[in-house]
Design an enzyme around this catalytic site. Structure first.
Site, PDB file in Angstrom:
ATOM      1  N   SER B  12       0.928  -1.074  -0.086  1.00 57.40           N
ATOM      2  CA  SER B  12      -0.136  -0.025   0.092  1.00 57.40           C
ATOM      3  C   SER B  12       1.086   1.187   0.054  1.00 57.40           C
ATOM      4  CB  SER B  12      -0.948   0.033   1.151  1.00 57.40           C
ATOM      5  OG  SER B  12      -2.029   1.085   1.229  1.00 57.40           O
ATOM      6  N   HIS B  39      -2.491  -1.086  -3.407  1.00 61.90           N
ATOM      7  CA  HIS B  39      -3.792   0.082  -3.370  1.00 61.90           C
ATOM      8  C   HIS B  39      -3.594   1.215  -4.337  1.00 61.90           C
ATOM      9  CE1 HIS B  39      -4.387  -1.773   1.000  1.00 61.90           C
ATOM     10  NE2 HIS B  39      -4.971  -2.526  -0.007  1.00 61.90           N
ATOM     11  N   ASP B 132      -4.600  -4.079   5.966  1.00 60.19           N
ATOM     12  CA  ASP B 132      -5.152  -5.172   4.686  1.00 60.19           C
ATOM     13  C   ASP B 132      -4.073  -6.224   4.549  1.00 60.19           C
ATOM     14  OD1 ASP B 132      -6.724  -6.454   2.851  1.00 60.19           O
ATOM     15  OD2 ASP B 132      -5.959  -4.875   1.259  1.00 60.19           O
TER      16      ASP B 132
END
Lengths: 279, 191
Positions: B12, B39, B132
């Site tokens: 991310s 992401h 995540d």
């Protein structure tokens, strides 16, 4: 046998059970998502494995209703993927204007946000009054939401940005009013919309269409079911009718690849180049 | 023959720096497919594949619906879609609700890949400012795969690899450079 192989059999048995008992056919859905939702559902209902779902599904209709809700996709928003609306407006609407009346099938409309999106753009282009929009889904609860046209106000800033990117000409707020935490769409937008239950996996053709919209539905199907549904759309369209898919969906390498030509750069709006509708 | 069939990666915030470094010395002969969730902002038209191509000789693709994953290729999840792997090693995209406020979600990629490849899977979780991927790492471990996290002490953002480490399911904690060397070693082992 490895645990994941056992689980794969369990999923197959579950889908077979659902089909045999209730007639809903998820057997040709893309397996990974169905599997994820089944696992989630089992976990949330306190069951330890997917096979434990089966006896409950067989005997308990209410339980099944809850599972179906879990299985049906209702994630959508106003003017999702705005560039596709812009392409529709620029390339498809001018052709639709040449017909005395137009029929549009919005297949898999879920909670209806994109039906209102389309209706607004049709209105702005002076096309709405001669249009009939058939908005279908197999999830009755989602259709109820669609019929009411009441949505959460939370996401409106993003939706308004999408609307502008889609080429909307007047203020989006002209088409709804806000009340408490909701936006309520103008009833006039659904005057020419027929909401109906239709299941793409099991139901057939019901009219001769100028435009079929089906966005982010085919990604949930396997190749077999994708081909079946694309043939259904192709057979529903008039000669030179249009098919609009989601931004990551394509007719490339499918049965209908040669029956359409691509009309936009993004390769998601297609024009039928063979035959008339087989209604 | 390698012990593994595929690698999945998640990253991310700070992930770009990882991507442009770790594949520098790899090419199309790399023995495994690499599937990546990074992401991205949903409205972003993804230029990620174009950028990454400048930093590796592996083949770089935006993952498309139903494509079969093949060795030597890197598959990047498109913005605003979840990426899942099917049992026939094809890609499925999904428009489901966000998971961990993310779409694509690393957990969904990792979990689905764990069901498909079991102990033939390597999962690597890099820098990021959320959590995540932690559930995904647990799933990979549960199904017998190898789990690697970037060392939270040296990662640009520690939260994501840190929450994976906290699950107790991470086999190896490596710096970015060590992960790069590990991948290069995998590549050589196959020759």
């Amino acid at each position: 046998m490895k645990i994941q192989e056992i689980e794969n059999i369990e999923i197959s048995l579950l889908l077979e059970a659902i089909y045999g008992r209730y007639g809903y056919d998820f057997r040709d859905y893309a397996r990974a998502t169905v599997e994820r939702r089944s696992r989630l559902f089992a976990k949330n209902t306190g069951l330890k494995s997917i096979s434990e779902l089966i006896p409950r599904i067989m005997r308990d209709e209410m339980f099944f209703e809850r599972l179906v809700k879990e299985f049906s996709i209702t994630v959508t928003e106003l003017f999702r993927d705005p560039s596709s609306y812009k392409e529709l407006k620029l390339k498809v609407f001018p052709i639709l204007k040449t017909y005395p009346f137009i029929k549009i099938w919005h297949a898999g409309c879920a909670t209806g946000e994109e039906v209102y999106s389309l209706a607004i753009l049709l209105k702005q282009e002076g096309l709405y009054d001669k249009a009939t929009i058939y908005a279908t889904d197999f999830n009755d609860e989602a259709l109820e939401v669609a019929k009411n046209g009441i949505y959460s106000i939370d996401n409106m800033k993003q939706c308004t940005a999408n609307y502008l990117a889609a080429g909307g000409t007047d203020a989006l707020s002209d088409y709804y009013y806000a009340k408490h935490e909701s936006v309520i769409f103008d009833k006039a937008l659904r005057k020419n919309v027929m909401f109906a239950n239709h299941n793409l996996t099991t139901d057939g053709i019901f009219g001769e269409m100028h435009l079929v919209m089906c966005k982010n539905v085919l990604i949930y199907f396997n190749k077999t079911l994708q081909n079946k549904v694309l043939n259904l759309f192709c057979d529903s369209l008039i000669h030179s009718g249009y098919l609009c898919l989601g931004s990551k969906e394509s007719i490339l390498f499918t049965d209908v690849e040669n029956k359409f030509e691509n009309i936009d750069k993004g390769e998601r709006i297609f024009r039928k180049i063979t035959g008339t509708a087989n209604v | 023959m390698s012990d593994y069939s595929a690698i999945v990666m998640g990253m991310s915030a700070g992930g770009m720096e990882v991507l442009i470094n770790i594949f520098l010395n790899l090419d199309k002969s790399f023995p495994l497919p690499v599937i990546i969730v990074q992401h991205l902002h949903p409205m972003h038209k993804s230029e990620l594949p174009d950028i990454l191509r400048r930093y590796t000789a592996m083949e770089v693709l935006e993952a498309s619906e139903k494509c079969v994953v093949e060795p030597g290729k890197i598959y990047l999840a498109p913005a605003d879609y979840h990426l899942l792997v099917e049992r026939d090693a094809t890609i499925s995209l999904s428009n489901d609700e966000k998971v961990n406020y993310s779409r694509p979600s690393i957990d969904l990629l990792f979990e689905s890949a764990a069901y498909v490849w079991g102990d033939k899977l390597i999962g690597i979780l890099f820098t990021g400012a959320n959590n995540d991927g932690a559930e995904g790492i647990k799933a990979i471990k549960k199904y017998g795969g190898l789990t690697i996290a970037e060392n939270p002490d040296t990662a640009e953002y520690s939260a994501m690899p840190g929450s994976a480490v906290d699950t107790g399911c991470v086999d190896l904690i490596y710096s970015k450079e060590e992960i790069k060397l590990y991948l290069e070693k995998l590549s050589v082992d196959k020759l």
